[in-house]
Design an enzyme around this catalytic site. Structure first.
Site, PDB file in Angstrom:
ATOM      1  N   TYR A  30      39.010  55.872  34.128  1.00 28.04           N
ATOM      2  CA  TYR A  30      38.770  54.421  34.162  1.00 28.04           C
ATOM      3  C   TYR A  30      38.574  53.853  32.749  1.00 28.04           C
ATOM      4  CZ  TYR A  30      37.546  50.343  37.054  1.00 28.04           C
ATOM      5  OH  TYR A  30      37.530  49.126  37.696  1.00 28.04           O
ATOM      6  N   LYS A  39      34.407  46.372  32.780  1.00 26.31           N
ATOM      7  CA  LYS A  39      33.629  45.998  33.976  1.00 26.31           C
ATOM      8  C   LYS A  39      32.151  45.849  33.622  1.00 26.31           C
ATOM      9  CE  LYS A  39      36.649  45.612  37.291  1.00 26.31           C
ATOM     10  NZ  LYS A  39      37.119  44.242  37.509  1.00 26.31           N
TER      11      LYS A  39
HETATM   12  N1  LIG Z   1      41.473  48.163  43.761  1.00 26.67           N
HETATM   13  C1  LIG Z   1      40.257  48.657  43.594  1.00 26.67           C
HETATM   14  O1  LIG Z   1      39.984  49.818  43.918  1.00 26.67           O
HETATM   15  C2  LIG Z   1      39.183  47.786  43.020  1.00 26.67           C
HETATM   16  C3  LIG Z   1      37.842  48.161  43.206  1.00 26.67           C
HETATM   17  C4  LIG Z   1      36.847  47.352  42.673  1.00 26.67           C
HETATM   18  C5  LIG Z   1      37.180  46.202  41.980  1.00 26.67           C
HETATM   19  N2  LIG Z   1      38.501  45.879  41.807  1.00 26.67           N
HETATM   20  C6  LIG Z   1      38.813  44.654  41.070  1.00 26.67           C
HETATM   21  O2  LIG Z   1      39.397  43.701  41.943  1.00 26.67           O
HETATM   22  C7  LIG Z   1      40.144  42.775  41.167  1.00 26.67           C
HETATM   23  C8  LIG Z   1      41.522  42.582  41.785  1.00 26.67           C
HETATM   24  O3  LIG Z   1      42.283  43.755  41.626  1.00 26.67           O
HETATM   25  P1  LIG Z   1      43.166  44.406  42.785  1.00 26.67           P
HETATM   26  O4  LIG Z   1      42.699  45.816  42.953  1.00 26.67           O
HETATM   27  O5  LIG Z   1      43.236  43.498  43.950  1.00 26.67           O
HETATM   28  O6  LIG Z   1      44.594  44.543  42.087  1.00 26.67           O
HETATM   29  P2  LIG Z   1      45.844  43.557  41.945  1.00 26.67           P
HETATM   30  O7  LIG Z   1      46.768  44.276  41.005  1.00 26.67           O
HETATM   31  O8  LIG Z   1      46.360  43.171  43.265  1.00 26.67           O
HETATM   32  O9  LIG Z   1      45.215  42.273  41.243  1.00 26.67           O
HETATM   33  C9  LIG Z   1      45.012  42.160  39.847  1.00 26.67           C
HETATM   34  C10 LIG Z   1      45.413  40.751  39.480  1.00 26.67           C
HETATM   35  O10 LIG Z   1      45.152  40.472  38.103  1.00 26.67           O
HETATM   36  C11 LIG Z   1      46.134  39.534  37.715  1.00 26.67           C
HETATM   37  N3  LIG Z   1      46.224  39.405  36.263  1.00 26.67           N
HETATM   38  C12 LIG Z   1      46.482  40.374  35.344  1.00 26.67           C
HETATM   39  N4  LIG Z   1      46.567  39.827  34.109  1.00 26.67           N
HETATM   40  C13 LIG Z   1      46.351  38.486  34.260  1.00 26.67           C
HETATM   41  C14 LIG Z   1      46.325  37.364  33.364  1.00 26.67           C
HETATM   42  N5  LIG Z   1      46.550  37.502  32.045  1.00 26.67           N
HETATM   43  N6  LIG Z   1      46.073  36.136  33.870  1.00 26.67           N
HETATM   44  C15 LIG Z   1      45.864  35.954  35.190  1.00 26.67           C
HETATM   45  N7  LIG Z   1      45.893  36.968  36.101  1.00 26.67           N
HETATM   46  C16 LIG Z   1      46.131  38.212  35.626  1.00 26.67           C
HETATM   47  C17 LIG Z   1      47.406  40.113  38.342  1.00 26.67           C
HETATM   48  O11 LIG Z   1      48.448  39.146  38.391  1.00 26.67           O
HETATM   49  C18 LIG Z   1      46.910  40.493  39.712  1.00 26.67           C
HETATM   50  O12 LIG Z   1      47.086  39.424  40.617  1.00 26.67           O
HETATM   51  C19 LIG Z   1      40.150  43.324  39.742  1.00 26.67           C
HETATM   52  O13 LIG Z   1      39.101  42.720  39.009  1.00 26.67           O
HETATM   53  C20 LIG Z   1      39.839  44.788  39.970  1.00 26.67           C
HETATM   54  O14 LIG Z   1      39.298  45.429  38.828  1.00 26.67           O
HETATM   55  C21 LIG Z   1      39.499  46.631  42.334  1.00 26.67           C
END
Ligand SMILES: NC(=O)c1ccc[n+]([C@@H]2O[C@H](COP(=O)([O-])OP(=O)(O)OC[C@H]3O[C@@H](n4cnc5c(N)ncnc54)[C@H](O)[C@@H]3O)[C@@H](O)[C@H]2O)c1
Length: 263
Positions: free
Chosen positions: A155, A162
């Site tokens: 990570y 984060k």
């Molecule tokens: N997937 C997991 O296991 C998990 C767990 C905990 C937290 N998260 C967090 O949840 C959130 C959403 O991630 P996800 O897992 O749904 O993945 P995802 O890839 O579907 O979403 C990530 C989003 O970030 C956007 N993004 C990236 N660069 C950008 C920019 N410059 N401007 C605007 N948007 C931008 C992308 O277009 C995408 O829509 C993130 O903060 C991620 O760290 C994810």
């Protein structure tokens, strides 16, 4: 309904698996009116995904590194709704060399990119949208992993970003409380999304998570996370700010997995 009459902005819908898609779906089911944001090449995918929501919402352009995009979103939402009740930061990005076990050699430029998009943007967008929220108050929700308290395999600089994001949640809670704006994070268990694919070793983490979490955990189902975010967007946690709410099956609460016979 929980979010009846609320006008909400949801960032971060990339595709059907995105956590933000589930947030948007649950928010509409709970009565909210929503607008999505996306950017660049993936805008067309987001627009296609928007059609699969119960009430297909508009998609505005917002690359969080572009001040002109943010100004455009503010103007459009102001014109449309005259204000905003809340918004969701569901955005993260780290270059390949900032993930996957290269922590000790990641160049500053990659660290800076990860930090800017994944953490600093929370403050940037909060300030950009403040004119729409400062009269009526509201709720801002960001997405965290593991409350950013442990070092995880692979990570790397996303984990550091984060930790910064959670600190920014607290500082924003401090500075926006005067406008009755609450700022919180949801710490989600692993969800199989595009962003998760970029984290080498994700499969091992989600398998172990499902084994350890007292409530169990299904990495292919983001709906519990969507519901938890909606609770924070609602009026039912009116005195909660600067908080990280876990939606992880209880994984964070246990030092060791339950013995098999207790499952
Ligand atoms: N997937 C997991 O296991 C998990 C767990 C905990 C937290 N998260 C967090 O949840 C959130 C959403 O991630 P996800 O897992 O749904 O993945 P995802 O890839 O579907 O979403 C990530 C989003 O970030 C956007 N993004 C990236 N660069 C950008 C920019 N410059 N401007 C605007 N948007 C931008 C992308 O277009 C995408 O829509 C993130 O903060 C991620 O760290 C994810």
């Amino acid at each position: 309904m929980l979010l009846e009459g609320k006008k909400l902005l949801v960032t971060g819908v990339l595709d059907r698996r995105s956590i933000a898609f589930s947030i948007a779906e649950e928010a509409q089911r709970a009565g909210a009116e929503i607008v999505l944001t996306s950017f660049g090449r993936v805008m067309s995918i987001t627009r296609m995904m928007a059609k699969r929501l119960p009430h297909p919402p508009d998609v505005l352009e917002l690359d969080v590194t572009r001040a002109e995009d943010l100004a455009g979103v503010r103007e459009e939402l102001g014109r449309r709704w005259g204000g905003l009740d809340g918004w969701v930061h569901s955005i993260a990005f780290a270059p390949d060399d900032a993930l996957g076990g290269r922590f000790l050699t990641t160049p500053w430029e990659s660290v800076a990119t990860a930090f800017r998009i994944s953490a600093f943007s929370l403050k940037e967008v909060a300030m950009g949208l403040l004119p729409l929220m400062q009269e009526r108050g509201g709720s801002i929700v960001a997405m965290d992993f593991d409350n950013a308290v442990q070092a995880w395999p692979s990570y790397d600089w996303m984990g550091v970003s984060k930790a910064a994001l959670v600190a920014i949640v607290r500082y924003l809670a401090r500075d926006l409380g005067r406008y009755r704006i609450r700022v919180n994070a949801v710490s989600a268990g692993p969800v199989r999304t595009m962003a998760a694919r970029g984290v080498p070793g994700f499969d091992a983490i989600q398998e172990e998570w499902a084994r350890r979490a007292p409530l169990g955990w299904d990495a292919s189902d983001p709906s519990p996370v969507g519901k938890t975010v909606c609770a924070l967007l609602s009026d039912y946690l009116p005195a909660t700010t600067g908080e990280v709410v876990h939606c992880d099956g209880g994984h964070h609460a246990l030092a060791y997995p339950l013995p098999e016979q207790d499952r």
